[in-house]
Enzyme design. Sequence first.
Site, PDB file in Angstrom:
ATOM      1  N   TYR A 183       0.820  -1.236  -0.095  1.00 12.08           N
ATOM      2  CA  TYR A 183      -0.093   0.237  -0.178  1.00 12.08           C
ATOM      3  C   TYR A 183       0.853   1.285   0.079  1.00 12.08           C
ATOM      4  CZ  TYR A 183      -3.635   3.247   1.767  1.00 12.08           C
ATOM      5  OH  TYR A 183      -4.642   4.219   1.755  1.00 12.08           O
ATOM      6  N   THR A 185       1.372   4.062   1.675  1.00  9.38           N
ATOM      7  CA  THR A 185       2.197   4.416   2.738  1.00  9.38           C
ATOM      8  C   THR A 185       3.201   3.558   3.397  1.00  9.38           C
ATOM      9  OG1 THR A 185       0.523   3.894   4.276  1.00  9.38           O
ATOM     10  CG2 THR A 185       0.208   6.099   3.570  1.00  9.38           C
ATOM     11  N   LYS A 186       3.202   2.214   2.957  1.00 11.89           N
ATOM     12  CA  LYS A 186       4.136   1.106   3.430  1.00 11.89           C
ATOM     13  C   LYS A 186       5.535   1.665   3.123  1.00 11.89           C
ATOM     14  CE  LYS A 186       0.485  -0.483   5.566  1.00 11.89           C
ATOM     15  NZ  LYS A 186      -0.207  -1.738   5.331  1.00 11.89           N
ATOM     16  N   ASN A 187       6.509   0.789   3.757  1.00 15.21           N
ATOM     17  CA  ASN A 187       7.822   1.328   3.503  1.00 15.21           C
ATOM     18  C   ASN A 187       8.480   0.955   2.155  1.00 15.21           C
ATOM     19  OD1 ASN A 187       7.791   1.298   6.315  1.00 15.21           O
ATOM     20  ND2 ASN A 187       9.939   0.296   6.577  1.00 15.21           N
ATOM     21  N   MET A 188       7.519   0.174   1.245  1.00 10.98           N
ATOM     22  CA  MET A 188       7.773   0.316  -0.274  1.00 10.98           C
ATOM     23  C   MET A 188       6.297  -0.155  -0.574  1.00 10.98           C
ATOM     24  SD  MET A 188       9.414  -3.558  -1.059  1.00 10.98           S
ATOM     25  CE  MET A 188       8.534  -3.365  -2.906  1.00 10.98           C
TER      26      MET A 188
END
Length: 368
Positions: A183, A185-188
């Site tokens: 998603y 906003t996740k780290n990637m």
Amino acid sequence: MSGLQDAIPPARPVIGEAEIEAAVRVLRSGMVVQGPEVAAFEAEFGEIVGGRHCVAVNSGTSALQLSLMALGFGPGDEIIVPSFSFAASANAVRLVGATPVFADIEAGSFCLDPDAVAAAITPRTVAIMPVHLYGHPAAMDRIMQIAGQHSLAVVEDAAQAHAAALNGTPVGSFGAAGCFSFYPTKNMHSLEGGMISTGDAGLARTLRLLRNQGMEARYQNEIVGANMRMTDVAAAIGRVQLGQLEGWTEQRRANAAYFDANLTGVVVPPVSEGARHVYHQYTIRVQGDRDAFQAGLKELGIGNAVYYPTPIHELRPYLNEDGQVGDWKLPETDRAAREVVSLPVFPSLTQEQLERIVESVNTVAARA
Ligand SMILES: *Cc1c(COP(=O)(O)O)cnc(C)c1O
């Protein structure tokens, strides 16, 4: 000084030129559905989960749901999950018809407390779903030991923890399946997307069938399956992001180290021995008036957020039939939900922004 113009957001997803070019390249090829980009993304992602088989899907929630389906869990089965998580963790359990049993978290890591897990096991328990919350690995050494003693499957919710590790072992390579989210906003990210890692070739094949109508060869359906495929456009973007992940992770860790060394008047996030925390969130505890604390930060242009203000066991779908909160004993979950605040920790923060965040937090904390 800190007008809206230079407010620092809580998170800043990256969609750079390389991501746009990768997407355009696939779009121009005309072959956009699951194909060679997905296969390449799976192979490359395998490198951060100890060389395990990887199966790409269309979201982190699908990764969890498909893993539970592939393991054969359903009605009558109990799966132990933390209540202090995003609702997707428990939703996946309910989507396959199984029953989530909520266990409390550790005060330090915000992840499942192994003692609470052991205490929650019943004859109906089939699996444990630790969540590597905020990017901190759960206590997998003890959780795997407990699972082994009771012959339970472990499905890791690693949606927030790409490349986190415990004693050098990456998350997503402990349990029967590891589930990642891409998603924004996740780290990637891959716009939307998910990945399942597994050490079991048979389970990997079942997952591939389940994500694609139960087919390996077209129109030769072997089992009942869903459509949870990732597109090649998403995979091409994910591959670009994966190439940046290690650098971004080190920047997140450096930002966190700066906060650890300079914040005062708040409780900074503890890191368990042997843990590689990847700081999807940098989450402090505020013991005074949290609403006032958040409002004070916002006034100074510092984005911040509470993940999660309501534990899952208090959300409507998880209440008792009479609409009441169930009889769970989750004191650390309840306390975390009251105290946590996450600060911006994304990789592109500048030194000036880091200093402004520290100054603002320390000022607001001193007032409380
Ligand atoms: C984001 C997230 C999910 C779900 O991932 P999606 O890709 O949004 O479906 C599951 N669990 C946790 C802990 C998450 O943070």
